[in-house]
Write a protein that holds these residues in place. Structure first.
Motif, PDB file in Angstrom:
ATOM      1  N   ASN A  83      -6.908   9.550  -7.834  1.00 57.64           N
ATOM      2  CA  ASN A  83      -6.372   8.452  -8.563  1.00 57.64           C
ATOM      3  C   ASN A  83      -5.828   7.341  -7.560  1.00 57.64           C
ATOM      4  O   ASN A  83      -5.688   6.258  -7.778  1.00 57.64           O
ATOM      5  CB  ASN A  83      -5.376   9.062  -9.537  1.00 57.64           C
ATOM      6  N   LYS A  84      -5.179   8.318  -6.509  1.00 59.67           N
ATOM      7  CA  LYS A  84      -4.437   7.485  -5.461  1.00 59.67           C
ATOM      8  C   LYS A  84      -5.591   6.509  -4.861  1.00 59.67           C
ATOM      9  O   LYS A  84      -5.061   5.344  -4.546  1.00 59.67           O
ATOM     10  CB  LYS A  84      -3.910   8.326  -4.770  1.00 59.67           C
ATOM     11  N   TRP A  85      -6.656   7.097  -4.323  1.00 61.10           N
ATOM     12  CA  TRP A  85      -7.540   6.347  -3.703  1.00 61.10           C
ATOM     13  C   TRP A  85      -8.286   5.336  -4.470  1.00 61.10           C
ATOM     14  O   TRP A  85      -8.424   4.220  -3.857  1.00 61.10           O
ATOM     15  CB  TRP A  85      -8.524   7.185  -2.901  1.00 61.10           C
ATOM     16  N   ASN A  86      -8.358   5.519  -5.564  1.00 59.37           N
ATOM     17  CA  ASN A  86      -8.988   4.543  -6.494  1.00 59.37           C
ATOM     18  C   ASN A  86      -7.979   3.088  -6.493  1.00 59.37           C
ATOM     19  O   ASN A  86      -8.389   2.180  -6.468  1.00 59.37           O
ATOM     20  CB  ASN A  86      -9.109   4.995  -8.020  1.00 59.37           C
ATOM     21  N   LYS A  87      -6.870   3.200  -6.714  1.00 63.53           N
ATOM     22  CA  LYS A  87      -5.669   2.314  -6.772  1.00 63.53           C
ATOM     23  C   LYS A  87      -5.677   1.487  -5.406  1.00 63.53           C
ATOM     24  O   LYS A  87      -5.717   0.569  -5.511  1.00 63.53           O
ATOM     25  CB  LYS A  87      -4.460   2.621  -7.255  1.00 63.53           C
ATOM     26  N   ILE A  88      -5.764   2.417  -4.343  1.00 61.32           N
ATOM     27  CA  ILE A  88      -5.523   1.913  -3.074  1.00 61.32           C
ATOM     28  C   ILE A  88      -6.876   0.853  -2.657  1.00 61.32           C
ATOM     29  O   ILE A  88      -6.777  -0.321  -2.179  1.00 61.32           O
ATOM     30  CB  ILE A  88      -5.411   2.740  -1.870  1.00 61.32           C
ATOM     31  N   LEU A 102       0.724  -1.238   0.011  1.00 58.12           N
ATOM     32  CA  LEU A 102      -0.112   0.025   0.195  1.00 58.12           C
ATOM     33  C   LEU A 102       0.717   1.136   0.074  1.00 58.12           C
ATOM     34  O   LEU A 102       0.410   2.128  -0.507  1.00 58.12           O
ATOM     35  CB  LEU A 102      -0.947   0.122   1.227  1.00 58.12           C
ATOM     36  N   ALA A 103       2.047   1.262   0.899  1.00 57.78           N
ATOM     37  CA  ALA A 103       2.790   2.227   0.865  1.00 57.78           C
ATOM     38  C   ALA A 103       3.608   2.546  -0.728  1.00 57.78           C
ATOM     39  O   ALA A 103       3.411   3.820  -1.164  1.00 57.78           O
ATOM     40  CB  ALA A 103       4.124   2.077   1.710  1.00 57.78           C
ATOM     41  N   ALA A 104       3.900   1.611  -1.213  1.00 60.22           N
ATOM     42  CA  ALA A 104       4.455   1.743  -2.699  1.00 60.22           C
ATOM     43  C   ALA A 104       3.355   2.303  -3.452  1.00 60.22           C
ATOM     44  O   ALA A 104       3.522   3.058  -4.455  1.00 60.22           O
ATOM     45  CB  ALA A 104       4.891   0.349  -3.161  1.00 60.22           C
ATOM     46  N   CYS A 105       1.952   1.795  -3.487  1.00 57.80           N
ATOM     47  CA  CYS A 105       0.824   2.315  -4.383  1.00 57.80           C
ATOM     48  C   CYS A 105       0.716   3.763  -3.971  1.00 57.80           C
ATOM     49  O   CYS A 105       0.476   4.465  -5.088  1.00 57.80           O
ATOM     50  CB  CYS A 105      -0.299   1.415  -4.105  1.00 57.80           C
ATOM     51  N   SER A 106       0.730   4.143  -2.721  1.00 58.30           N
ATOM     52  CA  SER A 106       0.419   5.308  -2.318  1.00 58.30           C
ATOM     53  C   SER A 106       1.547   6.496  -2.959  1.00 58.30           C
ATOM     54  O   SER A 106       1.285   7.571  -3.448  1.00 58.30           O
ATOM     55  CB  SER A 106       0.364   5.510  -0.855  1.00 58.30           C
ATOM     56  N   ALA A 160      -7.650  -6.775   5.017  1.00 55.95           N
ATOM     57  CA  ALA A 160      -7.215  -5.877   6.130  1.00 55.95           C
ATOM     58  C   ALA A 160      -5.867  -6.169   6.572  1.00 55.95           C
ATOM     59  O   ALA A 160      -5.168  -5.062   6.819  1.00 55.95           O
ATOM     60  CB  ALA A 160      -8.199  -6.315   7.271  1.00 55.95           C
ATOM     61  N   SER A 161      -5.267  -7.124   6.037  1.00 54.95           N
ATOM     62  CA  SER A 161      -3.742  -7.349   6.587  1.00 54.95           C
ATOM     63  C   SER A 161      -3.036  -6.323   5.862  1.00 54.95           C
ATOM     64  O   SER A 161      -1.709  -6.134   6.485  1.00 54.95           O
ATOM     65  CB  SER A 161      -3.271  -8.863   6.052  1.00 54.95           C
ATOM     66  N   LEU A 162      -3.245  -5.708   4.807  1.00 56.06           N
ATOM     67  CA  LEU A 162      -2.496  -4.721   4.011  1.00 56.06           C
ATOM     68  C   LEU A 162      -2.526  -3.556   5.079  1.00 56.06           C
ATOM     69  O   LEU A 162      -1.697  -2.472   4.846  1.00 56.06           O
ATOM     70  CB  LEU A 162      -3.032  -4.280   2.796  1.00 56.06           C
TER      71      LEU A 162
END
Length: 120
Positions: free
Chosen positions: A39-44, A8-12, A59-61
């Protein structure tokens, strides 16, 4: 990277403004919104929903995410809609070499059902 699915950090931290068109692997669904935060929230949320093996959301992410982020996550989940999500889902599934299954289709249809309920 336009959509780093390693965490998630890399995605963000991915690029949320550059839209790439015309590639053999169609990633044009990414970064369609004018606002980088959308765009960020869509990916997350694509990662949270699609990476779950058997639950509604992985939820483990979220392990290590400060509790103070919970209200923000809930608010952003409420703001999600079905527009262009199929394309983001397809890109995520391809990047993670995951085959689409019924669970993925249920998530995709959830936004439509919610909108229909509010319109009644």
């Amino acid at each position: 990277a336009v959509f780093d699915v390693s965490s998630l950090a890399a995605c963000s931290a991915s690029n949320h403004t550059c839209q790439v068109l015309g590639l053999q692997r169609d990633i044009s669904a990414l970064n369609r919104d004018y606002e980088a935060s959308s765009n960020k929230w869509n990916k997350i949320f694509a990662m949270l929903a699609l990476s779950s093996a058997d639950l509604f959301m992985n939820a483990s992410l979220l392990i290590g995410t400060p509790a103070s982020m919970a209200p923000i996550l809930l608010e952003m989940a409420h703001c999600q809609n079905e527009e262009d999500k199929a394309g983001i889902s397809d890109v995520y599934l391809e990047l993670t070499d995951t085959k689409r299954c019924q669970k993925h289709d249920v998530w995709k249809q959830l936004g439509k059902k919610t909108k229909q309920e509010f319109q009644m």
